[in-house]
Design an enzyme around this catalytic site. Structure first.
Site, mmCIF file in Angstrom:
data_model
loop_
_atom_site.group_PDB
_atom_site.id
_atom_site.type_symbol
_atom_site.label_atom_id
_atom_site.label_comp_id
_atom_site.label_asym_id
_atom_site.label_seq_id
_atom_site.Cartn_x
_atom_site.Cartn_y
_atom_site.Cartn_z
ATOM 1 N N THR A 93 103.119 48.859 45.756
ATOM 2 C CA THR A 93 102.184 49.398 46.747
ATOM 3 C C THR A 93 101.222 48.321 47.214
ATOM 4 O O THR A 93 100.946 48.180 48.413
ATOM 5 C CB THR A 93 101.405 50.598 46.154
ATOM 6 O OG1 THR A 93 102.349 51.605 45.819
ATOM 7 C CG2 THR A 93 100.396 51.155 47.136
ATOM 8 N N TYR B 126 98.206 46.160 38.397
ATOM 9 C CA TYR B 126 97.118 46.338 39.360
ATOM 10 C C TYR B 126 96.473 44.988 39.682
ATOM 11 O O TYR B 126 96.339 44.617 40.857
ATOM 12 C CB TYR B 126 96.089 47.306 38.769
ATOM 13 C CG TYR B 126 94.999 47.727 39.717
ATOM 14 C CD1 TYR B 126 95.276 48.534 40.815
ATOM 15 C CD2 TYR B 126 93.680 47.341 39.500
ATOM 16 C CE1 TYR B 126 94.266 48.926 41.686
ATOM 17 C CE2 TYR B 126 92.670 47.735 40.353
ATOM 18 C CZ TYR B 126 92.957 48.525 41.444
ATOM 19 O OH TYR B 126 91.946 48.914 42.292
ATOM 20 N N ARG C 142 88.485 57.884 34.762
ATOM 21 C CA ARG C 142 87.516 56.795 34.686
ATOM 22 C C ARG C 142 86.273 57.233 33.927
ATOM 23 O O ARG C 142 86.019 58.405 33.709
ATOM 24 C CB ARG C 142 87.183 56.268 36.068
ATOM 25 C CG ARG C 142 88.169 55.155 36.414
ATOM 26 C CD ARG C 142 87.844 54.516 37.704
ATOM 27 N NE ARG C 142 88.257 55.375 38.778
ATOM 28 C CZ ARG C 142 88.565 54.922 39.988
ATOM 29 N NH1 ARG C 142 88.510 53.660 40.248
ATOM 30 N NH2 ARG C 142 88.933 55.749 40.926
ATOM 31 N N THR D 161 83.007 52.095 41.300
ATOM 32 C CA THR D 161 82.304 52.965 42.248
ATOM 33 C C THR D 161 82.479 54.419 41.816
ATOM 34 O O THR D 161 83.523 54.799 41.298
ATOM 35 C CB THR D 161 82.869 52.749 43.663
ATOM 36 O OG1 THR D 161 82.764 51.360 43.979
ATOM 37 C CG2 THR D 161 82.096 53.540 44.704
#
Ligand code: UDP
Length: 321
Positions: free
Chosen positions: A91, A144, A185, A174
Protein backbone atom coordinates in the site's frame (compact mmCIF):
# COMPACT_ATOMS: atom_id res chain seq x y z
CA UNK A 1 -11.57 26.59 -5.48
CA UNK A 2 -9.56 23.45 -6.15
CA UNK A 3 -10.38 19.83 -6.87
CA UNK A 4 -8.58 17.77 -4.26
CA UNK A 5 -8.14 14.01 -3.94
CA UNK A 6 -7.72 12.61 -0.42
CA UNK A 7 -6.70 8.96 -0.43
CA UNK A 8 -7.44 7.25 2.86
CA UNK A 9 -10.14 9.89 3.13
CA UNK A 10 -12.41 7.64 5.21
CA UNK A 11 -9.81 7.17 7.92
CA UNK A 12 -9.44 9.06 11.19
CA UNK A 13 -7.24 11.85 9.84
CA UNK A 14 -8.38 11.60 6.22
CA UNK A 15 -12.03 12.19 7.06
CA UNK A 16 -11.26 15.28 9.11
CA UNK A 17 -9.01 16.54 6.36
CA UNK A 18 -11.82 16.06 3.80
CA UNK A 19 -14.20 18.01 6.02
CA UNK A 20 -11.79 20.91 6.54
CA UNK A 21 -11.15 21.13 2.79
CA UNK A 22 -14.90 21.07 2.06
CA UNK A 23 -15.38 23.82 4.65
CA UNK A 24 -12.79 25.87 2.77
CA UNK A 25 -14.99 25.57 -0.34
CA UNK A 26 -12.98 23.02 -2.33
CA UNK A 27 -14.27 20.07 -4.29
CA UNK A 28 -13.08 16.98 -2.48
CA UNK A 29 -12.89 13.42 -3.72
CA UNK A 30 -12.32 10.79 -1.05
CA UNK A 31 -10.74 7.53 -2.17
CA UNK A 32 -10.80 4.64 0.29
CA UNK A 33 -11.15 0.85 0.31
CA UNK A 34 -12.31 0.79 3.97
CA UNK A 35 -9.44 -1.45 5.06
CA UNK A 36 -9.14 0.52 8.28
CA UNK A 37 -11.24 3.54 7.38
CA UNK A 38 -15.01 3.35 7.53
CA UNK A 39 -17.98 4.82 5.79
CA UNK A 40 -19.26 5.96 9.17
CA UNK A 41 -16.38 8.45 9.31
CA UNK A 42 -17.59 10.24 6.19
CA UNK A 43 -21.34 9.72 6.44
CA UNK A 44 -21.82 13.25 7.81
CA UNK A 45 -20.71 14.78 4.53
CA UNK A 46 -21.74 12.18 1.95
CA UNK A 47 -24.16 14.07 -0.29
CA UNK A 48 -22.68 17.45 0.59
CA UNK A 49 -22.02 19.76 -2.34
CA UNK A 50 -18.54 19.30 -3.73
CA UNK A 51 -17.94 15.89 -2.14
CA UNK A 52 -17.48 12.69 -4.10
CA UNK A 53 -16.38 9.20 -3.20
CA UNK A 54 -14.32 6.55 -4.97
CA UNK A 55 -14.39 3.13 -3.31
CA UNK A 56 -11.15 1.52 -4.41
CA UNK A 57 -7.64 0.68 -3.29
CA UNK A 58 -4.61 2.80 -4.14
CA UNK A 59 -3.09 -0.47 -5.32
CA UNK A 60 -5.28 -0.15 -8.42
CA UNK A 61 -4.44 2.62 -10.88
CA UNK A 62 -6.10 5.90 -9.97
CA UNK A 63 -7.54 8.26 -12.60
CA UNK A 64 -8.94 11.77 -12.60
CA UNK A 65 -7.82 15.38 -12.86
CA UNK A 66 -6.98 16.96 -9.53
CA UNK A 67 -5.10 20.08 -8.46
CA UNK A 68 -3.85 18.42 -5.30
CA UNK A 69 -3.50 14.89 -3.95
CA UNK A 70 -3.16 14.12 -0.23
CA UNK A 71 -1.98 10.51 0.12
CA UNK A 72 -3.09 9.22 3.53
CA UNK A 73 -3.88 5.69 2.38
CA UNK A 74 -2.32 3.20 4.79
CA UNK A 75 -3.18 1.30 7.93
CA UNK A 76 -1.41 3.23 10.69
CA UNK A 77 -1.72 1.60 14.11
CA UNK A 78 0.78 -1.18 14.90
CA UNK A 79 -1.86 -3.95 15.30
CA UNK A 80 -3.48 -2.94 12.02
CA UNK A 81 -0.37 -2.51 9.92
CA UNK A 82 1.08 -5.74 11.31
CA UNK A 83 -2.09 -7.73 10.60
CA UNK A 84 -1.14 -8.06 6.91
CA UNK A 85 2.40 -6.71 6.59
CA UNK A 86 2.71 -7.49 2.88
CA UNK A 87 -0.43 -5.52 2.14
CA UNK A 88 0.87 -2.65 4.31
CA UNK A 89 4.17 -2.52 2.47
CA UNK A 90 2.48 -2.70 -0.94
CA UNK A 91 0.00 0.00 0.00
CA UNK A 92 2.81 2.41 0.85
CA UNK A 93 5.09 1.65 -2.04
CA UNK A 94 2.78 0.66 -4.92
CA UNK A 95 0.02 3.00 -3.73
CA UNK A 96 2.38 5.98 -3.67
CA UNK A 97 3.82 4.95 -7.03
CA UNK A 98 0.32 4.92 -8.57
CA UNK A 99 -0.42 8.37 -7.18
CA UNK A 100 2.92 9.75 -8.32
CA UNK A 101 2.12 8.49 -11.80
CA UNK A 102 -1.21 10.31 -11.62
CA UNK A 103 0.57 13.47 -10.43
CA UNK A 104 3.16 13.20 -13.22
CA UNK A 105 0.50 12.67 -15.92
CA UNK A 106 -1.82 15.43 -14.77
CA UNK A 107 0.45 18.02 -13.11
CA UNK A 108 -1.19 17.62 -9.69
CA UNK A 109 0.72 18.59 -6.56
CA UNK A 110 1.08 15.64 -4.17
CA UNK A 111 1.47 15.52 -0.39
CA UNK A 112 2.68 12.27 1.13
CA UNK A 113 1.64 11.35 4.67
CA UNK A 114 4.89 9.99 6.01
CA UNK A 115 5.56 9.19 9.62
CA UNK A 116 7.80 9.54 12.64
CA UNK A 117 8.30 5.78 12.23
CA UNK A 118 10.81 6.47 9.48
CA UNK A 119 13.17 7.45 12.35
CA UNK A 120 12.74 3.95 13.84
CA UNK A 121 14.15 3.69 17.37
CA UNK A 122 15.99 6.99 17.15
CA UNK A 123 19.50 7.71 18.39
CA UNK A 124 18.97 11.45 17.91
CA UNK A 125 16.58 13.26 20.18
CA UNK A 126 14.38 15.16 19.47
CA UNK A 127 14.12 14.00 15.88
CA UNK A 128 15.05 16.54 13.21
CA UNK A 129 14.14 15.93 9.60
CA UNK A 130 17.79 15.60 8.57
CA UNK A 131 18.23 12.56 10.84
CA UNK A 132 18.27 9.39 8.74
CA UNK A 133 16.85 7.13 11.41
CA UNK A 134 17.55 3.77 12.99
CA UNK A 135 15.19 1.24 11.45
CA UNK A 136 15.23 -2.55 11.64
CA UNK A 137 14.69 -3.77 8.06
CA UNK A 138 13.37 -7.22 9.07
CA UNK A 139 11.28 -6.68 12.20
CA UNK A 140 7.55 -6.68 12.75
CA UNK A 141 7.33 -2.88 12.32
CA UNK A 142 9.43 -2.89 9.14
CA UNK A 143 6.48 -3.29 6.77
CA UNK A 144 5.27 0.14 7.86
CA UNK A 145 8.60 1.86 8.50
CA UNK A 146 10.33 0.65 5.35
CA UNK A 147 7.16 1.03 3.27
CA UNK A 148 6.94 4.67 4.30
CA UNK A 149 10.67 5.17 3.76
CA UNK A 150 10.35 3.64 0.29
CA UNK A 151 7.44 5.96 -0.44
CA UNK A 152 9.58 8.97 0.51
CA UNK A 153 12.31 7.70 -1.82
CA UNK A 154 9.83 7.46 -4.70
CA UNK A 155 8.46 10.92 -3.97
CA UNK A 156 11.89 12.54 -4.30
CA UNK A 157 12.87 10.46 -7.32
CA UNK A 158 9.69 11.65 -9.07
CA UNK A 159 10.56 15.20 -8.09
CA UNK A 160 14.10 14.87 -9.49
CA UNK A 161 13.21 12.85 -12.62
CA UNK A 162 9.83 14.28 -13.56
CA UNK A 163 9.60 17.60 -11.76
CA UNK A 164 6.55 16.54 -9.74
CA UNK A 165 5.56 19.14 -7.13
CA UNK A 166 5.84 17.24 -3.83
CA UNK A 167 5.28 17.72 -0.12
CA UNK A 168 6.16 15.26 2.66
CA UNK A 169 4.73 15.48 6.15
CA UNK A 170 6.17 13.24 8.87
CA UNK A 171 3.26 12.72 11.22
CA UNK A 172 3.91 12.02 14.90
CA UNK A 173 1.40 10.30 17.22
CA UNK A 174 -1.99 11.95 16.78
CA UNK A 175 -5.24 11.45 18.68
CA UNK A 176 -8.68 12.93 19.01
CA UNK A 177 -12.38 12.34 18.48
CA UNK A 178 -12.99 10.13 15.45
CA UNK A 179 -10.23 7.61 16.21
CA UNK A 180 -11.25 4.03 15.76
CA UNK A 181 -11.88 2.84 19.33
CA UNK A 182 -10.49 -0.56 18.37
CA UNK A 183 -7.42 0.79 16.70
CA UNK A 184 -5.15 -0.57 19.43
CA UNK A 185 -3.14 2.59 19.97
CA UNK A 186 -2.20 3.79 23.37
CA UNK A 187 -4.51 6.80 23.73
CA UNK A 188 -7.65 4.94 22.64
CA UNK A 189 -6.71 1.82 24.62
CA UNK A 190 -6.10 3.72 27.87
CA UNK A 191 -9.24 5.86 27.63
CA UNK A 192 -11.48 2.90 26.83
CA UNK A 193 -9.90 0.73 29.53
CA UNK A 194 -10.32 3.53 32.09
CA UNK A 195 -13.95 4.12 31.09
CA UNK A 196 -14.69 0.41 31.46
CA UNK A 197 -12.83 0.11 34.77
CA UNK A 198 -10.41 -2.36 33.20
CA UNK A 199 -6.66 -2.46 33.85
CA UNK A 200 -4.62 -0.05 31.74
CA UNK A 201 -2.15 -2.13 29.73
CA UNK A 202 1.31 -0.57 29.88
CA UNK A 203 3.69 -2.32 27.50
CA UNK A 204 7.13 -2.62 29.05
CA UNK A 205 7.96 -0.41 32.04
CA UNK A 206 6.09 2.59 30.60
CA UNK A 207 9.25 4.72 30.52
CA UNK A 208 9.20 4.90 26.71
CA UNK A 209 8.04 8.30 25.48
CA UNK A 210 5.70 9.65 22.84
CA UNK A 211 4.51 13.16 21.97
CA UNK A 212 0.79 13.40 21.33
CA UNK A 213 -0.64 15.85 18.83
CA UNK A 214 -4.30 16.80 18.80
CA UNK A 215 -6.10 15.98 15.53
CA UNK A 216 -7.07 19.55 14.57
CA UNK A 217 -3.55 20.85 15.12
CA UNK A 218 -2.23 18.17 12.82
CA UNK A 219 -4.79 18.82 10.06
CA UNK A 220 -3.92 22.52 10.19
CA UNK A 221 -0.22 21.70 9.78
CA UNK A 222 -0.85 19.37 6.83
CA UNK A 223 -2.97 21.94 4.98
CA UNK A 224 -0.38 24.64 5.60
CA UNK A 225 2.32 22.38 4.19
CA UNK A 226 0.33 21.68 1.02
CA UNK A 227 -0.15 25.42 0.54
CA UNK A 228 3.42 26.42 1.40
CA UNK A 229 5.65 27.90 -1.31
CA UNK A 230 7.07 25.37 -3.75
CA UNK A 231 10.55 25.42 -2.24
CA UNK A 232 9.11 23.81 0.92
CA UNK A 233 9.31 20.41 -0.72
CA UNK A 234 11.56 18.87 1.94
CA UNK A 235 10.11 16.64 4.70
CA UNK A 236 8.47 18.50 7.58
CA UNK A 237 7.73 17.03 11.01
CA UNK A 238 4.24 17.76 12.27
CA UNK A 239 3.63 16.73 15.86
CA UNK A 240 3.51 18.03 19.39
CA UNK A 241 6.98 18.53 20.86
CA UNK A 242 5.82 17.99 24.45
CA UNK A 243 7.00 14.53 25.45
CA UNK A 244 5.32 12.19 27.93
CA UNK A 245 6.23 8.75 29.20
CA UNK A 246 3.54 6.15 28.59
CA UNK A 247 3.17 5.80 32.37
CA UNK A 248 2.54 9.56 32.67
CA UNK A 249 -0.15 9.28 29.99
CA UNK A 250 -1.79 6.40 31.88
CA UNK A 251 -1.77 8.37 35.13
CA UNK A 252 -3.23 11.44 33.43
CA UNK A 253 -6.04 9.40 31.85
CA UNK A 254 -6.86 7.75 35.20
CA UNK A 255 -6.95 11.12 36.94
CA UNK A 256 -9.15 12.72 34.27
CA UNK A 257 -11.62 9.85 34.13
CA UNK A 258 -11.52 9.24 37.89
CA UNK A 259 -11.40 5.54 37.17
CA UNK A 260 -10.83 2.67 39.61
CA UNK A 261 -8.66 0.96 36.98
CA UNK A 262 -5.13 -0.15 37.83
CA UNK A 263 -1.97 -0.11 35.78
CA UNK A 264 -0.59 -3.47 34.62
CA UNK A 265 2.63 -4.15 32.76
CA UNK A 266 2.65 -6.37 29.67
CA UNK A 267 5.65 -7.31 27.53
CA UNK A 268 7.07 -4.58 25.32
CA UNK A 269 6.49 -5.36 21.62
CA UNK A 270 9.57 -5.96 19.46
CA UNK A 271 11.31 -2.81 18.16
CA UNK A 272 9.02 -0.48 20.11
CA UNK A 273 10.79 2.93 19.94
CA UNK A 274 12.05 4.04 23.36
CA UNK A 275 11.86 7.79 22.76
CA UNK A 276 9.99 9.90 20.26
CA UNK A 277 9.63 13.65 20.07
CA UNK A 278 9.57 15.89 17.01
CA UNK A 279 11.84 18.86 16.45
CA UNK A 280 9.34 21.23 14.82
CA UNK A 281 11.74 24.05 13.93
CA UNK A 282 11.04 23.59 10.21
CA UNK A 283 7.27 23.71 10.69
CA UNK A 284 7.61 26.84 12.82
CA UNK A 285 9.91 28.57 10.34
CA UNK A 286 8.35 27.56 7.04
CA UNK A 287 4.68 27.11 7.92
CA UNK A 288 4.32 29.40 10.92
CA UNK A 289 2.81 26.33 12.57
CA UNK A 290 2.93 24.91 16.05
CA UNK A 291 0.35 22.95 18.00
CA UNK A 292 -2.00 24.89 20.24
CA UNK A 293 -3.77 22.07 22.09
CA UNK A 294 -2.07 20.73 25.23
CA UNK A 295 -2.57 17.02 25.95
CA UNK A 296 -4.99 17.56 28.83
CA UNK A 297 -7.19 19.83 26.71
CA UNK A 298 -7.17 17.36 23.80
CA UNK A 299 -8.05 14.48 26.09
CA UNK A 300 -10.97 16.52 27.44
CA UNK A 301 -12.34 16.50 23.88
CA UNK A 302 -11.46 12.88 23.15
CA UNK A 303 -12.85 11.27 26.31
CA UNK A 304 -16.56 12.14 25.66
CA UNK A 305 -16.17 10.77 22.12
CA UNK A 306 -14.85 7.42 23.38
CA UNK A 307 -17.53 7.35 26.09
CA UNK A 308 -20.13 7.75 23.37
CA UNK A 309 -18.49 5.00 21.29
CA UNK A 310 -18.69 2.42 24.05
CA UNK A 311 -22.19 3.45 25.14
CA UNK A 312 -23.54 3.43 21.60
CA UNK A 313 -22.95 0.11 19.85
CA UNK A 314 -24.61 1.72 16.82
CA UNK A 315 -21.31 3.44 16.03
CA UNK A 316 -19.69 1.07 13.58
CA UNK A 317 -15.98 0.83 13.98
CA UNK A 318 -13.46 -0.27 11.43
CA UNK A 319 -11.32 -3.37 11.51
CA UNK A 320 -10.75 -4.87 14.93
CA UNK A 321 -7.19 -4.73 16.17
N1 UDP B 1 1.31 1.06 24.38
C1 UDP B 1 1.01 0.67 25.67
N2 UDP B 1 -0.21 0.12 25.90
C2 UDP B 1 -1.16 -0.02 24.92
C3 UDP B 1 -0.85 0.40 23.61
C4 UDP B 1 0.40 0.93 23.37
O1 UDP B 1 1.83 0.79 26.59
O2 UDP B 1 -2.26 -0.51 25.22
C5 UDP B 1 2.63 1.67 24.15
C6 UDP B 1 3.39 1.10 22.95
O3 UDP B 1 4.15 -0.01 23.33
C7 UDP B 1 4.24 2.30 22.55
C8 UDP B 1 3.37 3.51 22.89
O4 UDP B 1 2.41 3.03 23.83
O5 UDP B 1 5.41 2.35 23.33
C9 UDP B 1 2.66 4.09 21.70
O6 UDP B 1 2.01 3.03 21.03
P1 UDP B 1 0.99 3.27 19.85
O7 UDP B 1 0.55 1.93 19.39
O8 UDP B 1 -0.07 4.22 20.27
O9 UDP B 1 1.81 4.01 18.71
P2 UDP B 1 3.30 3.89 18.15
O10 UDP B 1 3.93 5.17 18.54
O11 UDP B 1 4.01 2.74 18.79
O12 UDP B 1 3.12 3.69 16.70
Amino acid sequence: MKHILVTGGAGFLGSHLCERLLDQGHNVTCLDNYYTGSKANISRFIGRNGFSLIEQSVLDPVDGQYDEIYNLASPASPPHYQADPIFTFKTSVIGTLNLLELARRTGAKILQASTSEIYGDPHVHPQREDYWGNVNTIGIRSCYDEGKRGAETLIYDYQRMHGVNVRVVRIFNTYGPGMNPEDGRVVSNFIIQALRGEDLTIYGDGQQTRSFCYRDDLIEGIIRLMNAPDHVSFPVNIGNPVEFTIRELAELVLEMIDSPSKLVNLPLPQDDPTQRCPDITRAREHLGWEPTTPLREGLEKAIPYFRHCIESPAIPSARKA
